[in-house]
Motif scaffolding. Structure first.
Motif: not given
Length: 670
Positions: A41-51, A124-130
């Protein structure tokens, strides 16, 4: 709620509500990865946030240019759909990536500095969601896998209960015949069996997602879950055997153990050992001691141990009552690991697989891209108040809501939007909410919508509609009433475009469905042949056959979700999916057998002939039967009659005539 409220509220307090909205958009990342294990989940959500940030920047770069917007948004739709499918990320597909890109594209053009600031707030919003999505790792690091394995145990227990009920009805003279004819299990028993296999497949997928690269054994808790799954696989096979042949039910104490084990796993504890007891099967020729075949019987023997784990066995955490993992079970798990899980693949290999002829992904991505492109053009040229909702609505009709057809998605979203608009208009009819009321209401509604089950599309849409209206109203001088009216108009147009795209790109083509079936059958046959020829099967061959079966499983799930109307294709696929799955359970999780090269050659030739025929038509179609060179009879290996039964079941699943449907004249997916 904390992540959304903090990002939206903090940015609003510091930089104004206009920028707070971008932070709230970044929180859309929390719709993804909720069922994925934390290591993945961690790497994938980071990739999705970048996307999300890249999609926002791409949309901002082409704002104001209709044709550039059309090209970029359609490209974002296709790439994002393939991206999410390549990563197997749980969530609403590429919907929110498209939404972020479309909202950015339809904003007034901004310079590079403003775009960078907006993208930063979104990040920032994506990072807090992560952080929010990963916070559960602190208290329950194995929670997602435990929930999946627990659900699998409960489903197998329900299957065993259904089998016992069907047996009791049969003995009391009740009529229990399936539509396919005498000798088949009743419909409720078949449904329970399908549910059990779906849950077990989901648990194996969760364990696969939780492991790292290589063949190194996982953490003790995950190894215990893996060991329990191999044990459950044996019990599921036993119940399925008895359901098919009318055998005696699984003993009640074993069913009770399944439920107790499900509860212990869900609570993070170590379950107790499976109770002893002979397993007998009442077949057509009388009582027969059979159900546990080959190496699967090893798990039964080891389950009867209940003592301290030796230093060489790798102790798992003890439960609150001092219970520890049976040592034999863990030793067997270490011997088997990672079978039957497939080998690790690179992202490039996964993408090539998605673009292959046996994958539905490319068709789905092109359909979404077409709908978004037309929606972007219409939203740009028509006098609409919020034109981005047209393109977003087109994507919404084609994604989200597991197992739903495009028309059903569109209907659920339309009704949910109407209800959401009505609620918003009723609450804010004579009251224009201020900034902090907007923050509070949007935060609560967003949080509640994330707690709704994924299949409750109407409720999720009802809750998301006020959030969207409040966010837009906070940054626009237009009143909520006018926004609500245009929300209905824009989204209705977009949903209609999505359904029209589904009509033009008609589901998953037949050739892709047939290729998935043929590949799975061929890979299973190769594993069977290797096991018969050499006495065992290599982990690489076992993993490859399991991977092909998983691809067929994904195709079976994708076909009904992409049909514009029900065709019954998925029901025709299920017997083949089950037959391949059961053949693999015999091949992959079985123990060593005496080498029999002649039996291997005969079995390989038989399955190869079925695989070649499967490329010509759907299971049960006249084309598939005509493609066989002549009458086929499953070989009967001397050492194990069970393999003969499973090979026969595979042939029946592919060759048994199926009712004619409209799909027989069109594409496989509708």
């Amino acid at each position: 709620m904390a992540a959304f409220g903090l990002s939206f509220g903090a940015v609003t307090a510091v930089a104004g509500v206009h920028n707070g909205i971008f932070a709230a958009m970044g929180c859309y990342a929390d719709a993804y990865g909720t069922r994925d294990p934390y290591p993945r989940r961690g790497p994938l959500l980071a990739s999705l946030s970048a996307a999300l940030v890249v999609a926002f920047a791409a949309g901002s770069a082409v704002a104001g240019d209709v044709w550039a917007m059309t090209a970029v948004l359609s490209a974002v739709a296709v790439v994002a759909t393939l991206f999410v499918r390549t990563l197997h990320l749980s969530g609403p597909g590429s919907y929110f990536v498209i939404l972020v890109a479309a909202l950015a594209a339809f904003l007034p053009p901004a310079d590079l500095a403003d775009t960078a600031v907006r993208a930063g707030f979104l990040a920032l919003g994506a990072a807090l969601s992560w952080v929010s999505a990963m916070s559960g790792r602190l208290s329950r690091p194995y929670g997602p896998e435990e929930r999946a394995v627990s659900a699998a145990f409960r489903s197998v227990a329900a299957f065993a209960d259904a089998q016992a009920g069907a047996r009791a009805k049969a003995r009391s003279g009740a009529k229990a015949k399936a539509r396919s004819g005498a000798g088949s299990p009743p419909d409720d028993l078949a449904a329970a069996g399908r549910g059990a296999y779906v849950a077990v497949h989901g648990a194996w997928a969760a364990l696969d997602d939780a492991r790292g690269g290589g063949r190194a054994a996982p953490a003790p808790r995950r190894l215990l879950l893996y060991a329990l799954m191999t044990r459950l696989e044996s019990l599921l096979d036993t119940v399925q055997n008895r359901a098919e042949r009318g055998g005696t039910p699984v003993p009640a104490d074993r069913v009770a153990w399944l439920r107790a084990t499900a509860a212990e796993i869900a609570a993070g504890r170590v379950p107790g050992p499976c109770p002893d007891g002979p397993e007998r099967h009442d077949g057509p020729d009388g009582p027969e001691r059979h159900d546990r075949h080959d190496g699967l019987e090893r798990h039964d023997r080891h389950d009867r141990h209940d003592g301290p784990v030796g230093a060489g066995a790798g102790a798992a955490p003890s439960g609150p009552r001092g219970r520890e993992t049976p040592p034999g079970l863990m030793e067997t798990a270490r011997e088997l690991w990672p079978v039957p899980l497939p080998p690790r693949k690179s992202v490039g290999a996964e993408l090539r697989r998605l673009l292959s002829r046996s994958s539905p992904a490319l068709t789905v991505a092109l359909r979404v891209g077409l709908a978004v492109a037309v929606g972007t053009v219409l939203g740009s040229v028509l006098p609409l108040l919020h034109p981005a909702w047209v393109a977003v609505g087109a994507a919404a009709a084609l994604q989200g809501g597991p197992g739903r057809q495009p028309a059903q998605r569109a209907q659920a979203r339309l009704v949910g939007t109407v209800a959401g608009v009505a609620v918003t208009a009723l609450v804010f009819h004579s009251y224009q909410p201020g900034t902090w009321v907007t923050v509070a209401v949007a935060t609560v509604a967003h949080a509640i919508s994330r707690g709704v089950p994924p299949g409750a599309l109407f409720v999720r849409t009802l809750l998301n509609t006020p959030v969207a209206l409040l966010l837009v109203a906070a940054a626009s001088p237009t009143g909520l009433g006018t926004l609500a009216a245009f929300r209905l108009l824009d989204l209705t147009l977009g949903l209609a475009l999505g359904v029209a795209a589904a009509l033009l790109v008609r589901g998953v083509p037949r050739r892709r469905v047939c290729a998935a079936v043929a590949n799975a059958v061929s890979a299973a046959g190769a594993a069977v042949q290797e096991r018969l020829r050499t006495g065992t099967v290599r982990a690489a061959a076992a993993g490859a056959s399991w991977q092909r079966m998983a691809e067929l499983w994904d195709m079976h799930a994708a076909v009904p979700a992409e049909e514009i109307r029900t065709t019954g294709t998925a029901d025709r696929l299920w017997p083949a999916v089950l037959a391949v799955r059961r053949l693999l359970s015999w091949t992959v999780l079985g123990g060593s057998v005496p080498p029999a090269p002649d039996d291997g050659a005969r079995a390989g030739s038989y399955v190869d002939a079925l695989a070649r025929a499967a490329r010509t038509g759907l299971p049960g179609s006249p084309g598939l039967r005509a493609a066989l060179p002549g009458p086929t009879r499953a070989p009967a290996p001397a050492h194990d009659p069970e393999l003969h039964r499973r090979l026969t079941a595979l042939g029946d699943a592919l060759l048994r005539p199926a009712p004619t449907t409209p799909a027989d004249k069109g594409t496989g997916g509708g």
